[in-house]
Design an enzyme around this catalytic site. Sequence first.
Site, PDB file in Angstrom:
ATOM      1  N   HIS A  78      -3.978   3.260  32.040  1.00  0.00           N
ATOM      2  CA  HIS A  78      -3.690   3.449  33.460  1.00  0.00           C
ATOM      3  C   HIS A  78      -2.414   2.697  33.810  1.00  0.00           C
ATOM      4  CE1 HIS A  78      -4.354   3.022  37.843  1.00  0.00           C
ATOM      5  NE2 HIS A  78      -5.232   4.001  37.748  1.00  0.00           N
ATOM      6  N   ASP A 137      -9.663  -3.090  30.465  1.00  0.00           N
ATOM      7  CA  ASP A 137      -9.803  -2.346  31.714  1.00  0.00           C
ATOM      8  C   ASP A 137     -11.148  -1.632  31.657  1.00  0.00           C
ATOM      9  OD1 ASP A 137      -9.811  -0.531  33.782  1.00  0.00           O
ATOM     10  OD2 ASP A 137      -8.002   0.530  33.159  1.00  0.00           O
ATOM     11  N   GLN A 181     -13.792   2.268  34.249  1.00  0.00           N
ATOM     12  CA  GLN A 181     -14.548   3.496  34.003  1.00  0.00           C
ATOM     13  C   GLN A 181     -15.768   3.263  33.116  1.00  0.00           C
ATOM     14  OE1 GLN A 181     -13.908   6.203  35.624  1.00  0.00           O
ATOM     15  NE2 GLN A 181     -11.881   5.722  36.430  1.00  0.00           N
ATOM     16  N   LYS A 219     -15.565   2.016  42.531  1.00  0.00           N
ATOM     17  CA  LYS A 219     -15.978   2.985  41.521  1.00  0.00           C
ATOM     18  C   LYS A 219     -17.433   2.808  41.110  1.00  0.00           C
ATOM     19  CE  LYS A 219     -11.551   4.129  39.306  1.00  0.00           C
ATOM     20  NZ  LYS A 219     -10.607   3.646  40.317  1.00  0.00           N
ATOM     21  N   CYS A 275      -2.668   8.574  37.556  1.00  0.00           N
ATOM     22  CA  CYS A 275      -2.087   7.249  37.253  1.00  0.00           C
ATOM     23  C   CYS A 275      -1.960   7.042  35.747  1.00  0.00           C
ATOM     24  CB  CYS A 275      -2.908   6.126  37.884  1.00  0.00           C
ATOM     25  SG  CYS A 275      -2.911   6.151  39.684  1.00  0.00           S
TER      26      CYS A 275
END
Length: 471
Positions: free
Chosen positions: A180, A257, A260, A283, A426
């Site tokens: 990202h 990261d 997700q 999220k 992104c």
Amino acid sequence: MAMVMEGATFAAAVATKFPSFRIIRTRPTSSSASSRTFRSFSASASTLKEGDPLAPLSVSLGHHTRPDFPILHQEVNGSKLVYLDNAATSQKPIAVMKALQTYYEAYNSNVHRGIHSLSARATDEYELARKKIASFINASDSSEIVFTRNATEAINLVAYSWGLQNLKQEDEILLTVAEHHSSIVPWQLVAQKTGAVLKFVSLNQDEVPDINMLKEMLSTKTKLVVVHHVSNVLASVLPVEDIVRWAHDVGAKVLVDACQSVPHMVVDVQNLNADFLVASSHKMCGPTGIGFLYGKSHLLSSMPPFLGGGEMISDVFLDHSTYAEPPSRFEAGTPAIGEAIGLGAAIDYLTGIGMQKIHDYEVELAEYLYESLRSVPNVRIYGPVPTKNAPRAALCSFNVENIHPTDIATFLDQQHGVAIRSGHHCAQPLHRYLGINASARVSLYFYNTKEDVDSFIQALSDTVNFFNSFK
């Protein structure tokens, strides 16, 4: 793949319908209803027993949880809303909205500063939310959790506080082309200031970051590895535990990261052994405007402040200041108190369901989505083919031959009430690597159902037929 249908083509081909909204079903407003948790379902789903002639053959997790999300029960542009943009942001259950409302109605006050009852309660609830996050990801102590505005700020905190202090000329930062922008741009800025060098791992033939290549690129020059856990475009899941072990073998730190992954599966930071991990509230059924950084205690203690001001100090003199211990050192000023409390409520909600249960259900949904989308002619899905040992995340980025993804997303919304995402998500470097400018993306969460997927596929087929009619 040619993308010849631009947005203007659709505008010329069909009269624009401005969005309209109509609530078609809402939850009861009584206090008992508004405080329901996952275990209290609507009569249509939870009170029907197997064998009842009116009961479905099986009631999915999506059907059980949908009543807790009022926003899902409305019409958009004359059609029932089908919300499939969860990789961008999730919807919020009643429990989270109630927690926010209760804070502002009952004990709105600043934290850590007042001795009066409202301030004490606000402080307790704010710090309780930190403890909930620590427990949720199995951090060893809540002091390893730093509240930030979002995951982007959390990465920037590491970049400026750890990166500028520890990186020097010719040091290497290893990333993948599938990261990202929030995982790329901060390190570009740090590299410009320090002389460090960014190295990128490309994709293998399965359109997954090449882990063997990553392992080979590691060296004593590598000081930091920055990787996603789950790709927001490819739906691939990286073996973070292996990556962390390889990186530590050469003395490098690892930043993960997890935006997700934390909302969709069990994430245990002690098992992963990552040095830093970031995630975002919005999220994972929580409010916008807050995220968090996990950092190992000894690393956070060694890092200077990111921002200066109130709360992050120990003592302030005219010529110098001393700083608080983490996490306060990195939380300058009045924080997002209500949002933190709302995130705590979201974690309570997710925990009430069970993250393994959510993950297992989404694996099933992901396979159904992938196989259903494959049935649409001239569709190109990006990322790996799902297998039993390597399932995809519950999202698909795709293109349809000769139809621009923005045209697809616009038509789905205006003609069918189906909400998906179009653009580069992104992740422009990844799209360039794949030879495209943009893609459409459909992404699911546990409150989605196979019926949602069916509605999407039917709407997509209608959309493709519409645009193909102009050929």
